[in-house]
Design an enzyme around this catalytic site. Structure first.
Site, mmCIF file in Angstrom:
data_model
loop_
_atom_site.group_PDB
_atom_site.id
_atom_site.type_symbol
_atom_site.label_atom_id
_atom_site.label_comp_id
_atom_site.label_asym_id
_atom_site.label_seq_id
_atom_site.Cartn_x
_atom_site.Cartn_y
_atom_site.Cartn_z
ATOM 1 N N VAL A 1 0.848 -1.204 0.000
ATOM 2 C CA VAL A 1 0.000 0.000 0.000
ATOM 3 C C VAL A 1 0.886 1.259 0.000
ATOM 4 O O VAL A 1 0.767 2.119 0.877
ATOM 5 C CB VAL A 1 -0.965 0.021 1.216
ATOM 6 C CG1 VAL A 1 -2.093 -0.970 1.024
ATOM 7 C CG2 VAL A 1 -0.224 -0.271 2.522
ATOM 8 N N GLY B 1 0.969 4.032 -1.803
ATOM 9 C CA GLY B 1 0.275 5.318 -1.865
ATOM 10 C C GLY B 1 -0.384 5.674 -0.550
ATOM 11 O O GLY B 1 -0.326 6.821 -0.098
ATOM 12 N N TYR B 2 -1.005 4.688 0.078
ATOM 13 C CA TYR B 2 -1.674 4.905 1.361
ATOM 14 C C TYR B 2 -0.661 5.271 2.440
ATOM 15 O O TYR B 2 -0.869 6.207 3.219
ATOM 16 C CB TYR B 2 -2.437 3.637 1.740
ATOM 17 C CG TYR B 2 -3.270 3.741 2.989
ATOM 18 C CD1 TYR B 2 -4.532 4.329 2.958
ATOM 19 C CD2 TYR B 2 -2.817 3.225 4.200
ATOM 20 C CE1 TYR B 2 -5.312 4.416 4.109
ATOM 21 C CE2 TYR B 2 -3.592 3.303 5.346
ATOM 22 C CZ TYR B 2 -4.835 3.890 5.287
ATOM 23 O OH TYR B 2 -5.608 3.976 6.431
ATOM 24 N N ALA B 3 0.457 4.541 2.490
ATOM 25 C CA ALA B 3 1.489 4.828 3.488
ATOM 26 C C ALA B 3 2.055 6.228 3.294
ATOM 27 O O ALA B 3 2.275 6.970 4.264
ATOM 28 C CB ALA B 3 2.602 3.783 3.417
ATOM 29 N N LYS C 1 -0.748 8.847 4.288
ATOM 30 C CA LYS C 1 -0.991 8.930 5.725
ATOM 31 C C LYS C 1 0.227 9.486 6.471
ATOM 32 O O LYS C 1 0.071 10.132 7.521
ATOM 33 C CB LYS C 1 -1.387 7.564 6.273
ATOM 34 C CG LYS C 1 -2.763 7.089 5.805
ATOM 35 C CD LYS C 1 -3.878 8.056 6.218
ATOM 36 C CE LYS C 1 -5.264 7.496 5.893
ATOM 37 N NZ LYS C 1 -6.345 8.396 6.338
#
Length: 257
Positions: A159, A161-163, A166
């Site tokens: 993940v 992009g998510y990491a 965030k």
């Protein structure tokens, strides 16, 4: 207005994005239970008779539904302008709307990266900028709460992009807090642990991965969306008057392990 207690939100107007279900719905209900009226926002939120609207109304508070696609910058700007122009200023903004896309980094296409960063970071800044400016202009001693993640501290797997987004949320929380604390605006974030929501369904369906996660959590269970509500009420009210730029983990002890 004088609050009757450190967790009393009576008379406050709260905006919760991603409010239709999961963590957003639980936060909206918790804020209503503490006395706040709620504007709920989601791309697919029903105009009437939504589950979150009924939950808020059950606490005797008003609920207003708005739709916005947080992947569409124009819609986010329009929402920000609407909220900034309300006759009743927004007191609390909870930036909960989010997206996650799973694919190994070596195979992670641009469109997945762009979608997640747009929803999880860019939209958060655009909306907070507009609402924060309105708070400053109206002299509102408001609260802005971001929903960060354990991956604001860790890298995760599959993940990227998510990491990245965030981690950016954690930095944005501190940056806005540095500028706006002098105006009486508290800017903080909540970092949920492994919560049983749609976003974690794939992990919970993976027997080996789910078992490994549970073995790492001292509390011995997946979190519930309701576990985030109390933290939101704390950060939204007078109890957190001297809390600024903090990313608060609500993770059953995961990061302390």
């Amino acid at each position: 207005m004088v609050d009757s207690g450190p967790f009393d939100l009576t008379g406050k107007l709260a905006v919760v994005t991603g409010a239709r279900r999961g963590i957003g719905k639980a936060i909206a209900e918790a804020l209503a239970a503490a006395g706040a009226d709620v504007i709920g926002v989601s791309a697919s939120l029903e105009a009437h008779d939504s589950a979150v609207g009924k939950a808020v109304a059950a606490h005797g508070r008003t609920f207003t539904a708005r739709r916005a696609d947080f992947a569409d910058r124009a819609q986010v700007r329009a929402l920000g302008a609407e909220l900034a122009g309300l006759d009743r200023p927004v007191d609390i903004l909870v930036n909960n709307a989010g997206a996650i896309e799973r694919a190994p980094a070596a195979e992670h296409p641009d469109e997945l990266w762009d979608h997640v960063v747009e929803v999880d970071l860019n939209a958060q800044f655009v909306l907070s900028r507009e609402v924060g400016k309105s708070m400053i202009d109206h002299g509102v001693r408001g609260r802005i709460i971001f929903i960060a993640s354990l991956l604001s501290f860790q890298g995760g797997v599959n993940v990227p992009g998510y990491a990245a987004a965030k981690s950016g949320v954690a930095g944005l929380t501190k940056a806005l807090a540095n500028e706006w604390a002098a105006h009486g605006i508290g800017v903080n974030a909540i970092a949920p642990g492994y919560i049983a929501t749609d976003n974690t369904q794939a992990l919970r369906d993976d027997t080996d991965r789910s078992r490994a996660i549970l073995e790492r959590i001292p509390a011995g269970r997946w979190g519930r969306a309701e576990d985030i509500g109390g933290a939101a009420v704390f950060l939204a009210g007078a109890a957190a008057a001297y809390v600024s730029g903090t990313v608060l983990p609500v993770d059953g002890g995961w990061l302390g392990r």
